[in-house]
Scaffold this active site. Structure first.
Site, PDB file in Angstrom:
ATOM      1  N   ASP A   1       0.828  -1.207   0.000  1.00 13.87           N
ATOM      2  CA  ASP A   1       0.000   0.000   0.000  1.00 13.87           C
ATOM      3  C   ASP A   1       0.862   1.257   0.000  1.00 13.87           C
ATOM      4  OD1 ASP A   1      -1.848  -1.963   0.382  1.00 13.87           O
ATOM      5  OD2 ASP A   1      -2.772  -1.100   2.156  1.00 13.87           O
TER       6      ASP A   1
ATOM      7  N   GLU B   1      -4.437  -4.598  -7.452  1.00 12.30           N
ATOM      8  CA  GLU B   1      -5.427  -5.327  -6.665  1.00 12.30           C
ATOM      9  C   GLU B   1      -6.756  -4.618  -6.766  1.00 12.30           C
ATOM     10  OE1 GLU B   1      -3.184  -5.078  -2.856  1.00 12.30           O
ATOM     11  OE2 GLU B   1      -4.975  -4.041  -2.115  1.00 12.30           O
TER      12      GLU B   1
END
Length: 880
Positions: A473, A543
């Protein structure tokens, strides 16, 4: 173990040693280890475990042959503590209902012991150095061998560290040995495995020997970390060059001189090497010097959608005075991976010079880290079955080398990278956090870098790995990224890397040029085609996905208590994800509004599987239809760590959801797509061969199957392309729900068919409220599907036995004047309702027009019948 390696062992071992090895029941294997060869004794069996709370003896006693482990639990390695206790039936049915939450965490607040015994052959001149290897321990440990402390927890910690110890002076040759390991759970802030928000964590925090333990027996010199780096002439694909390297370690206190030789097929090479006492030296075979490593007409490694995943075998030997000191045998692939930036500024990838649209899913190991090769093979076979070409590993990287070997063999790419668990303090356990995550202290940065180095050296020979991903992330702080870059410069310059899976720009390596903007929850099909700012079909979305994929009723019955099956309740939510995605509100709202509120569990299941199929098909279709403006998509997620209702293409029990067959349809080699955003018809060729002289038939029908538009058109499909070939006119069909049937023919045979249920009041999307989800302002009206009359199909089939597996060929015919919608085929175990799983159909959830006949083929393992006879079962949306 590889056959070549077994043969080499037989040649190199004397008769005396072979007999001794057989007598001590030693398994010799390299299936899980790094390709470091030699005589490897796999210490996988004969283990026992017990809590230190129940053991009063210390390590110097437990690790002796005289110690009697009473009331200990049988174990294997790799394993975790809780996984072992479940296997030993201490805790039963942990996955049903809320049983997992009832296992007390307090059991694992103290260390646990692993203990095993093993025998070694008598010491033989030339093979008398022994290295003890641990490929993975969670999280820290004290290691004892034959009453001697080998290492303590001040140096043995880190889930992804690999440890090896010279135990030559501690082992007993020609006798029994005792190994004991005291493992400690990770404390908050430890850089360990984690399941983020995908599912609950294991109550034992996965403590244990989660990767293999083995002994490496060598002579005076050991071969370590061999590597074959390939470079391909991507212009012609007719030449490749190999650079071969290996670390040579002198185990003695005197000079050693010998020959390092290698063989690849009929290609041989060698060099003389001199090593000073205890020296470690890297020996290199460069194609500039060893011209035989310039390979003509190489058998290249391709993904299964582009060609054959060819592998070569290499055999390395170090010989001193005519005696082989060590050897390394392993497989590798000749291929070249590069990245590029498209004109929209997003990163894409080239395999052997050919642009490849990455289509894959996010991988999760099982919750107790208890994978088995048969289970892994089934899961990778599903990827091939779906025509996917990649998986993304976030933070696990496998309990063994098996999954990498399988992807090598079956032509599946791997994104290998760390978990975002290391970047968020609420996940890692209270560490400080900033824009670069939680790895802040010098100690943590050292652990992270050492872990990365160990993983690189362990895995770099696998051609399936196409990118190292050392941020998720977020992206690492500059000091840590410099460490990562230094490691890559030393150990692997053959692959691209990414600083982050998100839209970040590093001060060290620049922008990631990929995106991680979601969504992660249900979106209607039109979203993936129409969105141009966030998660839609452009760039590389590392993702994303349409959220929940509720499994079939047969799986729901295994994971939920009987009284919790219906209506949906908190037990369902316990088997959802965690946090923001705990529950099914958006998904269920879409079912209610688009298909009508379910009347019971059976109605909910058929509507859920239609929703799974339609939503997943649309996502993969959109990225395919817009390649190479879109360069890749990773469905979040690919598989399930435990039984759940979120983020999976098939469930924990290996039972496909409708999403699997939606992905399979969207990713077929030649595919025809309807774009609901602009009503275009797109033909996608996902192969490296052109497919010309095709005939496209487009048929729009109202709900009563009256034809309102028909087109027949000749087209070509260039290699590795996507082209819009037609725009469907917008016609008032007179019914809220209508249908579109697309057929693509080559020489009279169907090469692609696709069927859509559409609405005259389409789904409409609000502007994005955040990067994670979109809101629908209006829903498509498909409620007329509830009025489809029940139909009885005509079926015939045959089961064909092929040794350890069966083939099934099923022919289904719709003899009625009514649509047979979303027809589903399964195979049952005899007269029971138990599904035969895994199962690999070439398509499923098929729709048959009146009078239409389809033949569908499948494959399954004979052992999964469990002694019963196979039985075909056919059902569907409105199929009797």
């Amino acid at each position: 173990m590889k056959t070549a390696r077994v043969v080499a062992l037989i040649v190199l071992f004397s008769t005396l040693i072979m007999v001794a090895v057989e007598q001590c029941d030693a398994a010799v294997s390299n299936k899980d280890s790094a390709p470091s060869g030699g005589r490897v004794k796999d210490l996988s069996s004969g283990w026992q475990i017990q809590s230190s709370h129940s053991v009063t003896s210390a390590g110097n006693t437990i690790s002796t042959e005289s110690f009697v482990p009473e009331t200990w639990y049988k174990a294997v390695v790799p394993s975790t503590i809780l996984g072992t206790l479940v296997a030993d039936s201490v805790f039963k049915n942990p996955f049903q209902g809320r049983n997992l939450s009832k296992i007390p965490d307090s059991l694992f607040n103290v260390p646990w012991w692993y203990r095993t015994t093993f025998s070694l052959p008598k010491k033989t001149a030339g093979y008398d150095h022994v290295t003890l290897r641990f490929l993975g321990i969670i999280y820290k440990a004290e290691i004892w061998l034959n009453g001697t402390l080998v290492a303590d927890s001040s140096s043995v910690f880190g889930a992804f560290r690999q440890f090896e110890f010279d135990v030559t002076n501690d082992v007993h040759f020609g006798a029994m040995n005792t190994l004991a390991v005291e493992v400690y759970k990770p404390e908050p802030g430890a850089l360990t495995v984690g399941f983020v928000d995908w599912n609950p964590g294991s109550p034992d925090h996965n403590m244990g020997l989660w990767r293999p333990v083995e002994l490496h027996i060598t002579g005076d010199v050991a071969i370590e970390n061999p590597f074959v780096a390939s470079k391909v002439d991507t212009a012609t694909l007719k030449e490749a060059s190999l650079t071969i390297s290996a670390e040579l370690v002198n185990k003695t206190d005197h000079d050693v001189k010998g020959e390092l030789s290698g063989r690849i097929g009929n290609i041989s090479f060698s060099q003389m090497v001199s090593l000073s006492p205890l020296q470690k030296q890297v020996a290199v075979f460069s194609p500039k010097v060893y011209h035989q490593l310039e390979i003509k007409n190489p058998r290249l490694w391709w993904t299964h959608d582009f060609g054959k995943s060819n592998l070569y075998e290499i055999h390395l030997r170090f010989v001193e005075d005519g005696t082989a000191m060590d050897f390394a045998d392993f497989k590798f692939g000749i291929r070249q991976i590069n990245d590029y930036i498209n004109k929209e500024g997003f990163r894409g990838y080239l395999l052997n010079g050919k642009k490849i649209l990455i289509r894959g899913g996010g991988w999760a190991d099982r919750i107790f880290l208890d994978q088995h090769k048969e289970n892994l093979e089934a899961q990778i076979d599903y990827a091939v079955n779906m025509h996917l070409n990649a998986i993304r590993m976030e933070g696990f990287w496998g309990e063994s080398g098996d999954i990498f070997n399988l992807c090598d063999e079956k032509g599946i790419l791997i994104m290998a990278g760390i978990s975002c668990q290391w970047e968020w303090k609420n996940l890692l356990g209270g560490n400080a956090e900033d824009e670069n995550g939680c790895i802040i202290s010098p100690k943590d940065m050292t652990t992270a870098a050492e872990s990365f180095e160990d993983e690189i050296k362990w895995l770099r020979d696998h051609p399936s790995i196409f990118v190292w991903l050392y941020g998720s992330d977020k992206y690492p702080r500059p000091a840590l990224e410099k460490d990562y870059q230094n490691i890559l410069s030393r150990y692997d310059t053959t692959r691209p890397y990414l600083c982050s899976a998100g839209d970040h720009a590093s001060t060290i390596t620049g922008p990631s040029a990929v995106k991680m903007r979601g969504p992660y929850d249900y979106e209607p099909p039109v979203y993936w085609f129409s969105d141009t700012a966030h998660g839609g079909a452009f760039g590389f979305n590392t993702e994303t996905g349409p959220g929940p994929q509720v499994p079939l009723l047969s799986s729901l019955k295994k994971m939920l208590d009987p009284d919790s099956l219906w209506p949906i309740n908190g037990e369902w939510y316990y088997h959802s994800s965690i946090g923001e995605y705990r529950g099914l509100p958006k998904y269920d709202s879409a079912i209610d509004m688009r298909l009508g509120k379910p009347t019971d569990l059976y109605d909910y299941e058929r509507k859920a599987q239609f929703t799974n199929y339609e939503a997943m098909r649309a996502m993969f279709e959109a990225f395919g239809a817009k390649k190479f403006k879109s360069t890749g998509v990773i469905q979040w997620m690919y598989n399930a760590a435990w039984p759940k209702v979120w983020w999976q293409l098939y469930d924990y029990y290996l039972n496909p959801t409708g999403a699997l067959y939606g992905a399979q349809k969207a990713c077929e080699p030649i595919h025809v797509v309807y774009n609901p955003a602009d009503h275009g018809i797109v033909v996608v060729n996902s192969t490296l061969q052109p497919c010309n002289n095709l005939t496209l038939e487009s048929n729009v029908m109202d709900f009563n199957l009256k034809k309102v538009f028909f087109s027949r058109k000749k087209i070509d499909a260039p290699a590795n392309s996507s082209d819009e070939v037609l725009v469907c006119p917008q016609i008032d069909t007179g019914t809220p729900t209508y249908f579109l049937s697309l057929r693509l023919y080559s020489r009279g045979s169907v090469v692609s068919s696709n069927f859509y249920a559409l609405s005259t009041t389409p789904d409409r999307i609000h502007e994005k409220e955040s990067s994670w989800h979109a809101t629908e302002s209006s829903y498509a009206n498909l409620t007329e599907l509830n009025a489809l009359p029940e139909v009885a199909l005509e079926t015939s089939h045959e089961f064909i036995s092929r040794g350890d597996h069966y083939l099934i060929k099923a022919t289904i015919r719709n003899p009625t004047t009514t649509l047979a919608f979303m027809t589903y085929l399964s195979v049952k175990q005899g007269k029971s309702d138990e599904d035969v799983l895994p199962i690999f159909w070439n398509e499923n959830y098929v729709t048959l027009l009146p009078g239409e006949t389809k033949t569908i083929e499948g494959r399954f393992h004979a052992g999964d019948l469990h002694g019963a006879q196979p039985r075909l079962y056919v059902t569907g949306w409105n199929v009797k």
